[in-house]
Design a protein around this motif. Sequence first.
Motif, PDB file in Angstrom:
ATOM      1  N   UNK A   1       0.823  -1.210   0.000  1.00 48.71           N
ATOM      2  CA  UNK A   1       0.000   0.000   0.000  1.00 48.71           C
ATOM      3  C   UNK A   1       0.859   1.264   0.000  1.00 48.71           C
ATOM      4  N   UNK A   2       2.161   1.104   0.302  1.00 45.40           N
ATOM      5  CA  UNK A   2       3.072   2.257   0.258  1.00 45.40           C
ATOM      6  C   UNK A   2       3.102   2.901  -1.130  1.00 45.40           C
ATOM      7  N   UNK A   3       2.841   2.112  -2.186  1.00 46.61           N
ATOM      8  CA  UNK A   3       2.796   2.689  -3.533  1.00 46.61           C
ATOM      9  C   UNK A   3       1.628   3.665  -3.666  1.00 46.61           C
ATOM     10  N   UNK A   4       0.517   3.358  -3.015  1.00 46.05           N
ATOM     11  CA  UNK A   4      -0.618   4.287  -3.030  1.00 46.05           C
ATOM     12  C   UNK A   4      -0.312   5.519  -2.190  1.00 46.05           C
ATOM     13  N   UNK A   5       0.464   5.322  -1.120  1.00 47.79           N
ATOM     14  CA  UNK A   5       0.800   6.446  -0.249  1.00 47.79           C
ATOM     15  C   UNK A   5       1.751   7.400  -0.961  1.00 47.79           C
ATOM     16  N   UNK A   6       2.685   6.844  -1.731  1.00 46.89           N
ATOM     17  CA  UNK A   6       3.644   7.692  -2.451  1.00 46.89           C
ATOM     18  C   UNK A   6       2.981   8.444  -3.594  1.00 46.89           C
ATOM     19  N   UNK A   7       1.982   7.816  -4.231  1.00 47.37           N
ATOM     20  CA  UNK A   7       1.318   8.460  -5.362  1.00 47.37           C
ATOM     21  C   UNK A   7       0.132   9.326  -4.924  1.00 47.37           C
ATOM     22  N   UNK A   8      -0.073   9.418  -3.593  1.00 43.71           N
ATOM     23  CA  UNK A   8      -1.152  10.234  -3.015  1.00 43.71           C
ATOM     24  C   UNK A   8      -2.546   9.712  -3.372  1.00 43.71           C
ATOM     25  N   UNK A   9      -2.639   8.447  -3.777  1.00 41.25           N
ATOM     26  CA  UNK A   9      -3.928   7.853  -4.126  1.00 41.25           C
ATOM     27  C   UNK A   9      -4.603   7.197  -2.925  1.00 41.25           C
ATOM     28  N   UNK A  10      -3.828   6.943  -1.869  1.00 47.57           N
ATOM     29  CA  UNK A  10      -4.324   6.088  -0.781  1.00 47.57           C
ATOM     30  C   UNK A  10      -5.586   6.631  -0.115  1.00 47.57           C
ATOM     31  N   UNK A  11      -5.668   7.922   0.100  1.00 48.14           N
ATOM     32  CA  UNK A  11      -6.841   8.484   0.772  1.00 48.14           C
ATOM     33  C   UNK A  11      -8.104   8.320  -0.062  1.00 48.14           C
ATOM     34  N   UNK A  12      -8.005   8.567  -1.380  1.00 47.27           N
ATOM     35  CA  UNK A  12      -9.161   8.406  -2.262  1.00 47.27           C
ATOM     36  C   UNK A  12      -9.617   6.949  -2.312  1.00 47.27           C
ATOM     37  N   UNK A  13      -8.648   6.025  -2.381  1.00 49.30           N
ATOM     38  CA  UNK A  13      -8.978   4.597  -2.458  1.00 49.30           C
ATOM     39  C   UNK A  13      -9.697   4.150  -1.185  1.00 49.30           C
ATOM     40  N   UNK A  14      -9.104   4.443  -0.037  1.00 46.25           N
ATOM     41  CA  UNK A  14      -9.684   4.007   1.231  1.00 46.25           C
ATOM     42  C   UNK A  14     -11.017   4.704   1.504  1.00 46.25           C
ATOM     43  N   UNK A  15     -11.088   5.977   1.198  1.00 52.85           N
ATOM     44  CA  UNK A  15     -12.324   6.725   1.433  1.00 52.85           C
ATOM     45  C   UNK A  15     -13.469   6.127   0.615  1.00 52.85           C
ATOM     46  N   UNK A  16     -13.175   5.802  -0.654  1.00 52.18           N
ATOM     47  CA  UNK A  16     -14.213   5.240  -1.529  1.00 52.18           C
ATOM     48  C   UNK A  16     -14.674   3.870  -1.037  1.00 52.18           C
ATOM     49  N   UNK A  17     -13.729   3.044  -0.584  1.00 56.62           N
ATOM     50  CA  UNK A  17     -14.084   1.705  -0.105  1.00 56.62           C
ATOM     51  C   UNK A  17     -14.857   1.756   1.211  1.00 56.62           C
ATOM     52  N   UNK A  18     -14.348   2.545   2.144  1.00 55.72           N
ATOM     53  CA  UNK A  18     -14.892   2.511   3.499  1.00 55.72           C
ATOM     54  C   UNK A  18     -16.147   3.377   3.685  1.00 55.72           C
ATOM     55  N   UNK A  19     -16.423   4.257   2.718  1.00 58.78           N
ATOM     56  CA  UNK A  19     -17.644   5.073   2.783  1.00 58.78           C
ATOM     57  C   UNK A  19     -18.710   4.557   1.806  1.00 58.78           C
ATOM     58  N   UNK A  20     -18.451   3.393   1.221  1.00 60.59           N
ATOM     59  CA  UNK A  20     -19.382   2.859   0.225  1.00 60.59           C
ATOM     60  C   UNK A  20     -20.788   2.670   0.805  1.00 60.59           C
ATOM     61  N   UNK A  21     -20.859   2.274   2.073  1.00 62.22           N
ATOM     62  CA  UNK A  21     -22.161   2.022   2.694  1.00 62.22           C
ATOM     63  C   UNK A  21     -22.975   3.301   2.863  1.00 62.22           C
ATOM     64  N   UNK A  22     -22.295   4.456   2.855  1.00 61.75           N
ATOM     65  CA  UNK A  22     -23.021   5.722   2.980  1.00 61.75           C
ATOM     66  C   UNK A  22     -23.681   6.102   1.661  1.00 61.75           C
ATOM     67  N   UNK A  23     -23.037   5.690   0.548  1.00 64.79           N
ATOM     68  CA  UNK A  23     -23.577   5.997  -0.782  1.00 64.79           C
ATOM     69  C   UNK A  23     -24.660   4.988  -1.158  1.00 64.79           C
ATOM     70  N   UNK A  24     -24.355   3.717  -0.907  1.00 62.16           N
ATOM     71  CA  UNK A  24     -25.318   2.639  -1.187  1.00 62.16           C
ATOM     72  C   UNK A  24     -25.536   1.856   0.110  1.00 62.16           C
ATOM     73  N   UNK A  25     -26.569   2.186   0.862  1.00 66.87           N
ATOM     74  CA  UNK A  25     -26.809   1.520   2.152  1.00 66.87           C
ATOM     75  C   UNK A  25     -26.881  -0.001   2.000  1.00 66.87           C
ATOM     76  N   UNK A  26     -26.270  -0.679   2.977  1.00 66.26           N
ATOM     77  CA  UNK A  26     -26.297  -2.135   2.964  1.00 66.26           C
ATOM     78  C   UNK A  26     -25.008  -2.772   2.489  1.00 66.26           C
ATOM     79  N   UNK A  27     -24.123  -1.979   1.867  1.00 62.19           N
ATOM     80  CA  UNK A  27     -22.841  -2.555   1.429  1.00 62.19           C
ATOM     81  C   UNK A  27     -21.937  -2.763   2.650  1.00 62.19           C
TER      82      UNK A  27
END
Length: 375
Positions: free
Chosen positions: A143-169
């Motif tokens: 995951x350090x590759x995502x941290x170096x490319x500054x993608x890590x926050x977008x990736x984790x935010x999208x995965x972990x907030x998925x239930x807020x966009x589509x309830x039940x996930x």
Amino acid sequence: MNKDLLLWDQTIFRDEQYFELDYLPENLLHRDSQMRSVMFSVAPALRGATPLNVYCRGSPGTGKTSVVLKVFKELENTTQKVIPVYINCQVDSTRYAIFSQIFKKLFGYPPPSSGISFKKLFSQIAKHLVEKKKVLIVALDDVNYLMMSKEVNDVLYSLLRMHEVVPGTKVGVIAILSDLTLDMARDLDPQVQSVLLPEEVSFPKYSRSEIRDILSHRVKYGFYPNVVSDELLELVTQYTEETGDLRVGINVLKRAGLNAERRASKIVSREDVEKAYEGSRYIHLNYTVRNLKKEEKVLLKCIIDSGKYEMMSGELFECFKGNTGLGYTSFYEMVNRLEGLKLVNVDTTGKGTRGQSRLVSLKYDPKEVEKRLDI
């Protein structure tokens, strides 16, 4: 005919897969507690609930990926309720690429090659999980590759907030980190930290006895009897401990076996092992240099360009500062990091103007380091 020589159609390997770096053993030796910790964290998914997030942290070659893949294999053999997706972040290092891999695992085919928007890709994944009542677990390896490319926050935010966009996930994340200078708890955005809240699973370096035990197991099942002596197994263990990377030892055994076969010998010699190590020792170098920051590569280049294997820290700092514009604090931290990564040795001498100075020297052949710097 010499009975000690192999015939052209003979081999000293009982099962060569035991020496492949991606081989997943039936039993992972000396990683029981880590296996239990990861299994405990994903267990809620077996009941249809959201799993705990996990943060696997340890140096390269300490069994992190093997433990996660072993857990994923157990999940796939146990239930159809859970969809485990393994992502190699060296290969898939953007949010879109990662979600494309998730889509492919869920639907059995990749998203349209013409490209669809991330929003649509995200929506199709989430709706599928809810409709099929599946729990998604995503392992982000390196995951350090995502941290170096500054993608890590977008990736984790999208995965972990998925239930807020589509309830039940229901989604869980396993982050695997080999760069011990990075810290997800410290380096992530606060809004991501607040939803990640991972269970940290530490992977310490294997002890000498553990290394020998694991390599002995590979020798027992990978070679025919008496191919590798106890003395040579001890030598391979020593080499492995020096690099701190189990993959080096496994690769040394494979190369040594091939060297013996090249000589048509039924046993591995010390020369076979020593020759094998000359190639295998660079596995650690390859991985480590690839993960360095640009400024750290510049620091190594300064030592190489000096024409020596070593430089006094004051002289090295002047070169580093001239090429990066960074100050002494950054320089000091990077030297310590490179020492921790076993790329340089740092020795204190009495030659400094204030009584003591540090001598920084490369641990590898400068030509081999330079080939991998890519700057």
